[in-house]
Design a protein around this motif. Structure first.
Motif, mmCIF file in Angstrom:
data_model
loop_
_atom_site.group_PDB
_atom_site.id
_atom_site.type_symbol
_atom_site.label_atom_id
_atom_site.label_comp_id
_atom_site.label_asym_id
_atom_site.label_seq_id
_atom_site.Cartn_x
_atom_site.Cartn_y
_atom_site.Cartn_z
ATOM 1 N N ALA A 229 40.712 48.737 34.476
ATOM 2 C CA ALA A 229 41.986 48.895 35.180
ATOM 3 C C ALA A 229 41.795 49.644 36.494
ATOM 4 O O ALA A 229 42.422 49.316 37.513
ATOM 5 N N PHE A 230 40.926 50.646 36.467
ATOM 6 C CA PHE A 230 40.656 51.381 37.703
ATOM 7 C C PHE A 230 39.999 50.478 38.742
ATOM 8 O O PHE A 230 40.354 50.520 39.931
ATOM 9 N N LEU A 231 39.024 49.660 38.335
ATOM 10 C CA LEU A 231 38.369 48.761 39.276
ATOM 11 C C LEU A 231 39.372 47.812 39.924
ATOM 12 O O LEU A 231 39.306 47.532 41.124
ATOM 13 N N GLU A 232 40.314 47.305 39.126
ATOM 14 C CA GLU A 232 41.345 46.429 39.676
ATOM 15 C C GLU A 232 42.200 47.171 40.686
ATOM 16 O O GLU A 232 42.494 46.667 41.780
ATOM 17 N N HIS A 233 42.596 48.393 40.330
ATOM 18 C CA HIS A 233 43.398 49.218 41.246
ATOM 19 C C HIS A 233 42.622 49.492 42.532
ATOM 20 O O HIS A 233 43.159 49.361 43.638
ATOM 21 N N HIS A 234 41.357 49.852 42.402
ATOM 22 C CA HIS A 234 40.544 50.186 43.565
ATOM 23 C C HIS A 234 40.368 48.970 44.477
ATOM 24 O O HIS A 234 40.430 49.088 45.706
ATOM 25 N N SER A 235 40.168 47.805 43.880
ATOM 26 C CA SER A 235 39.952 46.601 44.671
ATOM 27 C C SER A 235 41.184 46.241 45.496
ATOM 28 O O SER A 235 41.061 45.728 46.608
ATOM 29 N N GLN A 236 42.359 46.513 44.968
ATOM 30 C CA GLN A 236 43.585 46.109 45.651
ATOM 31 C C GLN A 236 44.079 47.145 46.659
ATOM 32 O O GLN A 236 45.052 46.898 47.366
ATOM 33 N N ARG A 237 43.378 48.287 46.717
ATOM 34 C CA ARG A 237 43.759 49.284 47.726
ATOM 35 C C ARG A 237 43.249 48.865 49.094
ATOM 36 O O ARG A 237 42.145 48.336 49.216
ATOM 37 N N PRO A 238 43.987 49.138 50.157
ATOM 38 C CA PRO A 238 43.470 48.867 51.503
ATOM 39 C C PRO A 238 42.255 49.749 51.775
ATOM 40 O O PRO A 238 42.062 50.776 51.135
ATOM 41 N N GLY A 239 41.443 49.351 52.726
ATOM 42 C CA GLY A 239 40.288 50.171 53.082
ATOM 43 C C GLY A 239 39.085 49.798 52.261
ATOM 44 O O GLY A 239 38.632 48.641 52.265
ATOM 45 N N ASP A 240 38.551 50.777 51.518
ATOM 46 C CA ASP A 240 37.335 50.542 50.741
ATOM 47 C C ASP A 240 37.499 49.375 49.784
ATOM 48 O O ASP A 240 36.586 48.582 49.569
ATOM 49 N N GLY A 241 38.664 49.295 49.154
ATOM 50 C CA GLY A 241 38.863 48.249 48.162
ATOM 51 C C GLY A 241 39.118 46.872 48.743
ATOM 52 O O GLY A 241 39.124 45.883 48.027
ATOM 53 N N GLN A 242 39.367 46.758 50.034
ATOM 54 C CA GLN A 242 39.606 45.502 50.759
ATOM 55 C C GLN A 242 40.947 44.869 50.448
ATOM 56 O O GLN A 242 41.313 43.852 51.017
ATOM 57 N N GLY A 243 41.735 45.422 49.535
ATOM 58 C CA GLY A 243 43.102 44.984 49.324
ATOM 59 C C GLY A 243 43.263 43.623 48.688
ATOM 60 O O GLY A 243 44.256 42.939 48.961
ATOM 61 N N VAL A 244 42.332 43.198 47.839
ATOM 62 C CA VAL A 244 42.459 41.902 47.158
ATOM 63 C C VAL A 244 42.152 42.081 45.681
ATOM 64 O O VAL A 244 41.407 42.981 45.295
ATOM 65 N N PRO A 245 42.696 41.233 44.805
ATOM 66 C CA PRO A 245 42.399 41.318 43.371
ATOM 67 C C PRO A 245 40.919 41.080 43.098
ATOM 68 O O PRO A 245 40.233 40.366 43.840
ATOM 69 N N LEU A 246 40.426 41.650 42.010
ATOM 70 C CA LEU A 246 39.025 41.500 41.661
ATOM 71 C C LEU A 246 38.647 40.041 41.429
ATOM 72 O O LEU A 246 37.550 39.605 41.797
ATOM 73 N N ALA A 247 39.544 39.280 40.794
ATOM 74 C CA ALA A 247 39.225 37.880 40.524
ATOM 75 C C ALA A 247 38.941 37.121 41.818
ATOM 76 O O ALA A 247 38.018 36.284 41.884
ATOM 77 N N GLU A 248 39.707 37.432 42.864
ATOM 78 C CA GLU A 248 39.491 36.766 44.150
ATOM 79 C C GLU A 248 38.163 37.186 44.764
ATOM 80 O O GLU A 248 37.425 36.354 45.318
ATOM 81 N N ARG A 249 37.840 38.440 44.647
ATOM 82 C CA ARG A 249 36.563 38.908 45.199
ATOM 83 C C ARG A 249 35.395 38.280 44.450
ATOM 84 O O ARG A 249 34.381 37.905 45.045
ATOM 85 N N MET A 250 35.522 38.180 43.126
ATOM 86 C CA MET A 250 34.465 37.550 42.339
ATOM 87 C C MET A 250 34.308 36.077 42.735
ATOM 88 O O MET A 250 33.190 35.558 42.837
ATOM 89 N N ALA A 251 35.432 35.399 42.973
ATOM 90 C CA ALA A 251 35.377 33.989 43.368
ATOM 91 C C ALA A 251 34.661 33.833 44.705
ATOM 92 O O ALA A 251 33.885 32.895 44.908
ATOM 93 N N ARG A 252 34.923 34.751 45.624
ATOM 94 C CA ARG A 252 34.263 34.690 46.930
ATOM 95 C C ARG A 252 32.751 34.818 46.793
ATOM 96 O O ARG A 252 31.980 34.260 47.580
ATOM 97 N N LEU A 253 32.328 35.596 45.789
ATOM 98 C CA LEU A 253 30.898 35.808 45.572
ATOM 99 C C LEU A 253 30.282 34.718 44.710
ATOM 100 O O LEU A 253 29.091 34.771 44.404
ATOM 101 N N GLY A 254 31.112 33.757 44.284
ATOM 102 C CA GLY A 254 30.619 32.708 43.415
ATOM 103 C C GLY A 254 30.327 33.197 42.020
ATOM 104 O O GLY A 254 29.495 32.638 41.305
ATOM 105 N N GLY A 255 31.042 34.253 41.623
ATOM 106 C CA GLY A 255 30.755 34.869 40.334
ATOM 107 C C GLY A 255 31.835 34.672 39.317
ATOM 108 O O GLY A 255 31.989 35.508 38.433
ATOM 109 N N ASP A 256 32.587 33.599 39.406
ATOM 110 C CA ASP A 256 33.679 33.407 38.450
ATOM 111 C C ASP A 256 33.373 32.320 37.428
ATOM 112 O O ASP A 256 34.220 31.923 36.653
#
Length: 378
Positions: A229-256
């Motif tokens: 839950a923390f990783l999801e929260h961190h990912s969606q924060r602006p700045g370090d987290g880039q402000g996107v859901p983890l699932a989307e970030r994983m998809a960008r990396l080809g890791g889904d």
């Protein structure tokens, strides 16, 4: 901020990144006399100012070692210097030449024998003994008499400290010779060090947040869910987290797809325990009993340290901590790294190191519980 003296040897010395972080927040920092002078000479290009003769000697290359300012201090609140630093002895020898108490050749030959005395043992009595052993009896008598008239005679560090404080009070600080580059201090190492300083009053107790978090990571069977839950929260924060859901970030990396590494193995942010929202998420499952257990385990470590001088939790054998950890997590050795990562502990070895702080107390609790378990079984 005026930095004069500090501790090292038995404790980590004042860090450069700590000073850079303060200057990066707009604080004017000046150093003098002791470690303050040394740090000012080192950080002058980044905006730290220096005051006094010791600082100038470092900058000009006349001295270059931290042993030049090292002294043994009286334990407790006073922290009175009990020994002579080399910069003060250099100052005394310079005065002796000027006042005719010794010639230049004698003074030049005395510095190395004085330097050879280990700094915590370089008391006034030791200094006088070295002078007499080297044949400088007149100089020894002169120094003894000057110190009897003025207990601060020869204390160059004290003069520099007073100069720096006076400059700060009057507002006559020297201009900063450089500037801190943006974010120069904001490294993973610095964040981890800052995390070590974070503590909170919990009832009548002050507990380190890193200890409270480590306890949850190790002993809360549901912490992997909390970390996710923390990783999801961190990912969606602006700045370090880039402000996107983890699932989307994983998809960008080809890791889904099938066989992709788990999210917690891919995204491993450095925690900021000064952020109350982060702490609130990670400690959401903490109870009053958990905090009481941390205190009890710390008391157990202190008790063992009293009966076994030199004991430190980090000296516990890795194999013993690993064996307990595998039993605690009901895991085998091949699963240890994955289980640790799922709890935000970085690796199995990091988890083993974290457990050492709590291990003696945990084992004491386990031993105390065995008679009850045996009685229940009967």
């Amino acid at each position: 901020m005026v930095i004069i003296d500090g501790l090292y040897h038995q404790t980590p010395a004042l860090r450069h990144k700590e000073i850079l972080a303060a200057m990066g927040r707009g604080v004017s920092v000046v150093g003098a006399a002791s470690i303050g002078a040394l740090r000012a000479a080192e950080l002058q290009p980044f905006g730290m100012a220096g005051v006094g003769a010791v600082f100038r000697a470092y900058v000009n290359g006349e001295i270059d070692g931290d042993d030049e300012v090292a002294v043994g201090q009286e334990p407790g609140g006073r922290q009175r210097a009990l020994t002579w630093p080399l910069v003060n002895l250099r100052h005394v020898l310079r005065i002796a030449r000027e006042e005719g108490a010794a010639d230049a050749r004698t003074c030049a030959g005395l510095l190395e024998p004085l330097r050879a005395v280990y700094y915590p043992q370089r008391s006034t009595a030791a200094v006088l003994a070295v002078l007499r052993r080297e044949g400088a009896t007149h100089l020894a008598d002169w120094l003894r008499d000057r110190r009897a008239d003025d207990p601060y005679f020869g204390d160059l560090k004290r003069l520099d400290a007073l100069e720096a404080i006076g400059a700060a009070v009057s507002g006559a600080l020297p201009p900063a010779p450089g500037r801190v580059p943006a974010g120069a201090w904001d490294t993973g190492y610095h964040r981890r060090w800052v995390n070590e300083t974070v503590a909170e009053d919990v009832g009548a107790l002050t507990l380190a947040t890193v200890d409270r978090l480590a306890y949850q990571q190790l002993f809360d069977s549901d912490f992997a869910t909390r970390w996710a839950a923390f990783l999801e929260h961190h990912s969606q924060r602006p700045g370090d987290g880039q402000g996107v859901p983890l699932a989307e970030r994983m998809a960008r990396l080809g890791g889904d797809g099938d066989g992709a590494p788990p999210v917690y193995a891919v995204f491993r942010p450095v925690l900021d325990l000064t952020d109350r929202q982060t702490v609130g998420l990670l400690l959401a499952g903490e109870t009053a009993a958990d905090r009481a257990t941390i205190v009890r385990y710390a008391a157990r470590n202190a008790e063992v340290a009293r009966t076994h001088p030199g004991f430190r939790p980090e000296a516990v054998v890795d194999a013993a901590a690993r064996r307990v950890l595998l039993q605690l997590w009901k895991a085998d050795a091949a699963q240890l790294d994955g289980e640790a990562l799922s709890r935000g502990l970085g690796s199995g070895q990091h988890a083993v190191e974290a457990l050492k702080t709590f291990l003696l107390g945990f084992l004491a609790d386990a031993r105390a519980a065995r008679p009850v378990e045996a009685a229940d079984a009967r």
